[in-house]
Scaffold this motif. Structure first.
Motif, PDB file in Angstrom:
ATOM      1  N   LEU B  12       0.817  -1.212   0.000  1.00 41.50           N
ATOM      2  CA  LEU B  12       0.000   0.000   0.000  1.00 41.50           C
ATOM      3  C   LEU B  12       0.853   1.265   0.000  1.00 41.50           C
ATOM      4  N   SER B  13       0.615   2.121  -1.015  1.00 37.07           N
ATOM      5  CA  SER B  13       1.306   3.413  -1.067  1.00 37.07           C
ATOM      6  C   SER B  13       0.301   4.522  -1.286  1.00 37.07           C
ATOM      7  N   LYS B  14       0.612   5.673  -0.700  1.00 29.97           N
ATOM      8  CA  LYS B  14      -0.222   6.846  -0.953  1.00 29.97           C
ATOM      9  C   LYS B  14       0.687   8.041  -1.152  1.00 29.97           C
ATOM     10  N   LEU B  22       2.440   7.238   2.490  1.00 30.31           N
ATOM     11  CA  LEU B  22       2.560   5.824   2.863  1.00 30.31           C
ATOM     12  C   LEU B  22       3.445   5.151   1.827  1.00 30.31           C
ATOM     13  N   ASP B  23       4.404   4.371   2.307  1.00 29.22           N
ATOM     14  CA  ASP B  23       5.385   3.810   1.386  1.00 29.22           C
ATOM     15  C   ASP B  23       5.356   2.281   1.425  1.00 29.22           C
ATOM     16  N   ARG B  24       4.685   1.679   0.528  1.00 24.79           N
ATOM     17  CA  ARG B  24       4.625   0.218   0.313  1.00 24.79           C
ATOM     18  C   ARG B  24       4.454  -0.574   1.614  1.00 24.79           C
ATOM     19  N   ILE B 210       5.006   3.147  13.224  1.00 22.20           N
ATOM     20  CA  ILE B 210       5.006   3.742  11.885  1.00 22.20           C
ATOM     21  C   ILE B 210       5.643   5.121  11.950  1.00 22.20           C
ATOM     22  N   ASP B 211       6.527   5.382  10.992  1.00 20.73           N
ATOM     23  CA  ASP B 211       7.179   6.689  10.941  1.00 20.73           C
ATOM     24  C   ASP B 211       7.454   7.047   9.490  1.00 20.73           C
ATOM     25  N   LYS B 212       7.189   8.274   9.130  1.00 21.75           N
ATOM     26  CA  LYS B 212       7.407   8.775   7.763  1.00 21.75           C
ATOM     27  C   LYS B 212       6.842   7.822   6.713  1.00 21.75           C
ATOM     28  N   GLY B 213       5.700   7.273   6.994  1.00 21.12           N
ATOM     29  CA  GLY B 213       5.007   6.491   5.981  1.00 21.12           C
ATOM     30  C   GLY B 213       5.440   5.052   5.859  1.00 21.12           C
ATOM     31  N   SER B 214       6.400   4.620   6.661  1.00 24.12           N
ATOM     32  CA  SER B 214       6.689   3.190   6.574  1.00 24.12           C
ATOM     33  C   SER B 214       6.667   2.545   7.952  1.00 24.12           C
TER      34      SER B 214
END
Ligand SMILES: Nc1ncnc2c1ncn2[C@@H]1O[C@H](COP(=O)(O)OP(=O)(O)OP(=O)(O)O)[C@@H](O)[C@H]1O
Ligand SMILES: [Mg+2]
Lengths: 401, 243
Positions: B12-14, B22-24, B210-214
């Motif tokens: 999931l990425s946004k 959000l990074d994979r 979770i931090d900085k999208g990952s």
């Protein structure tokens, strides 16, 4: 269905909570119509209710008589200009919406009157100017009535003389003289058309004129409470919750749509009741015609509300955008200042406003002429409404992700 | 992947323009689990929650709930989701009970069942005595509790809560935490975010950092303590922030 009813009930409840605003909303139009009618009507002369317009005259006979006829038309204040052109030019002008109607005088028109034959004047009206072409038709018809009254007089004289035992030559001479006399008199009498003008101008009273132009504005205001509900829902984060729920976005909007329709119908009904009792506004035309116009207006106005709620982020910005939009449409659409006095580009622009089509529709109804139709007005309103809906859907779709 | 996997997050990425929020992300959440998302402001917690709640579309990847895609089959999923947004989403001019009545109607409840569910929800968040008051007269904590109650009416299997306890006093927090525990007992799956680490440690079966999208780590409190060699989750989080 349970869900939609819950939605509708809640929306109705929320609108009714602010009952003072609703009462104000419903009372305001009537107050304004009164104010305008009593304060402004004395300042306006009657011709203001139908602004002067252009027509084309095709004179296929080109005799002294028909030129006199043309001069008569020139003198009518209701015509800004009577353009002398040939038939193809006239049709071109009509096509370009530069004239409201074409009057075609056939060749041998005077002779036909002379001989008591029927060579009728043709009037071709402009569909997008129904009121104006109606006036032209009336003018021509009344003129024709006068002429045929003259014809009957001639015939009566002829028969009378014949019965009285006049001889052939004497009879012919007497007949020609009387015909010429009647014809010349008919055509040279200044009053012929001005009488027509007075008697058959679309009879719209000041109250009716103001009802027609103001009602649209207030119907637009009637869409505001539900429009603001959509915006409030958004700012209270209720929209997010609704979007997670099984209810579809169109149902949320449909419910608001229905509330705004109910409000508009109540307001419309009140205005009809009050203006017909107090001002004797003419609401007697075919019921279907009134309903037709009302449907068109309500659809356009509700879509307009949805449009505002799709671009406004807060209740305050919805207020500003909504009120400003209504004001702009009122000015451009001729609800505040007559369109005929506006520059050409404003008149072109007015075709995109709800006001222009709605006010004209009301004027047609008040004119009390059953031959006129509001179908074009209806279609125009539907097209405007659809455009607003399509744009709002696109905006809402874009906003979503 | 176990048989109990209820929610499957797949790559999931946004992105908002160039900003990757959000990074994979890839992980699973099991049935009847209380799953916590812990991370600093702007980590992407609410964004993840919004995608899970079908509110927002991912740029890439997908989430499957019971094998159904949140992007393609959201209509089938919605009935089974309870969503508590980070903001209070209530009609302030209506009473608590009218708010519940409305949302119960939206979820198709009517008649006796509706009444029963409303009473139930009120008692879970302990708002029975104030049900008839207007919401704008509620305290912050009471609004939060009603905000949660709304999401319980239709008995969803999955409850998604974004900071349900933010800005709430100790008593209200206790009510909310009790409610969450009770819901777990009923077999509900609960996903929530919070900044209160003690609350997380106390409630969650598993926590995702979770931090900085990952996702930095996923595990039970014990596992996280072991991995990072720290007693408190708070310390682990502070370690991250220092990097
Ligand atoms: N609609 C949007 N457009 C652009 N950027 C956005 C949008 N929504 C969120 N962001 C950005 O995405 C990032 C993550 O936001 P998100 O709300 O998911 O964080 P969060 O972890 O919930 O933070 P908090 O603890 O403060 O609630 C932030 O940098 C935010 O600015
Ligand atoms: Mg957040």
């Amino acid at each position: 269905m349970v869900a939609f009813i819950a939605l509708l009930k809640n929306d109705a409840k929320l609108v009714l909570r602010d009952w003072k605003a609703i009462v104000l909303l419903l009372a305001m139009p009537f107050l304004f119509i009164c104010l305008f009618t009593y304060a402004l009507a004395p300042l306006l002369n009657k011709s203001s209710f139908m602004d002067p317009f252009n027509i084309a005259l095709v004179d296929n006979e080109g005799t002294v008589q028909t030129r006199m006829l043309a001069n008569q038309l020139d003198r009518l204040e209701i015509f800004k200009e009577v353009m002398r052109v040939d038939e193809s030019e006239a049709r071109q002008l009509l096509h370009e919406n530069k004239i409201a109607a074409i009057i075609i005088i056939p060749a041998e028109f005077s002779n036909s009157v002379y001989w008591g034959r029927n060579k009728p004047v043709t009037v071709i009206g402009n569909k997008s100017m129904p009121l104006q072409s109606f006036v032209v038709k009336n003018v021509a018809q009344s003129a024709a009535n006068l002429v045929s009254a003259g014809q009957s007089a001639i015939n009566t004289i002829y028969h009378y003389n014949q019965k009285a035992g006049m001889s052939g030559e004497e009879l012919q001479k007497e007949f020609s003289e009387s015909t010429m006399k009647v014809l010349m008199e008919t055509l040279s009498r200044n009053e012929m058309f001005s009488k027509v003008d007075d008697a058959d101008n679309i009879s719209v009273t000041p109250a009716e004129y103001f009802t027609a132009s103001l009602m649209v504005i207030f119907l637009m205001f009637a869409g505001m409470p539900t429009m603001k509900m959509l915006v409030t829902e958004k700012s209270l984060h209720l929209t997010d919750r609704l979007r997670v729920s099984p209810i579809a976005a169109w149902q949320v909007i449909a419910s608001k749509f229905m509330i705004s329709i109910i409000l508009s119908v109540v307001q419309f009904g009140l205005i009809i009741a009050l203006t017909s009792t107090v001002f004797k506004n003419y609401w007697g035309g075919p019921v279907m015609r009134v309903l037709f116009l009302l449907c068109g207006i309500i659809f356009a106005v509700s879509s307009w509300s949805i449009f505002v709620s799709s671009i406004a982020k807060t209740s305050a910005s919805a207020d500003i955008i909504g009120n400003l939009g209504i004001l702009i449409m009122a000015v451009v659409g001729g609800s505040i200042y007559p369109l005929s006095s506006m520059p050409e580009f404003v008149r072109d622009l007015s075709n995109f406003t709800i006001n222009r089509w709605a006010s004209e529709g009301f004027m047609i109804i008040f004119s009390g002429n059953d031959g006129l139709s509001v179908v074009n007005n209806f279609y125009a309103l539907i097209v405007i409404g659809l455009a607003f809906l399509i744009i709002s859907t696109a905006i809402l779709k874009l906003r979503r992700y | 992947m176990g048989m109990q996997d209820l929610i499957e997050v797949k790559g999931l990425s946004k992105k908002y323009g160039k900003l990757t929020v959000l990074d994979r992300l890839s992980f699973t959440i099991q049935k009847a689990e209380i799953f916590g998302l812990l991370g600093p402001n702007g980590a992407g917690k609410s964004t993840f929650i919004s995608i899970l709640a079908t509110l927002c579309r991912p740029t890439d990847g997908d989430i499957l709930i019971n094998g159904l895609s949140v992007t393609k089959q959201s209509d089938k999923i919605k009935k089974n989701l309870g969503f508590v947004p980070q903001e209070i989403a209530l009609y302030p001019m209506l009473s608590g009970i009218d708010n519940l009545n409305f949302w119960a109607g939206i979820y198709g409840l009517s008649g006796g069942i509706k009444k029963e569910r409303i009473q139930q929800a009120l008692s879970v968040v302990r708002l029975e005595d104030r049900a008839k008051d207007r919401v704008d007269n509620y305290s912050g904590g009471m609004k939060r509790r009603l905000n949660i109650a709304v999401a319980l009416l239709h008995h969803p299997d999955i409850l998604i809560m974004d900071e349900p306890t933010v800005g709430v006093d100790i008593q209200s927090r206790k009510y909310i935490m009790d409610a969450i525990k009770a819901l777990k007992k009923e077999g509900k799956t609960i996903i929530f975010t919070s900044h209160y680490i003690d609350e997380m440690e106390n409630l969650c079966d598993r926590i995702a950092l979770i931090d900085k999208g990952s996702i930095k780590s996923i595990g039970t409190v014990g596992e996280l303590q072991r991995i990072y060699g720290r007693e408190k989750i708070e310390e682990i989080l502070l370690d991250f922030l220092r990097d």
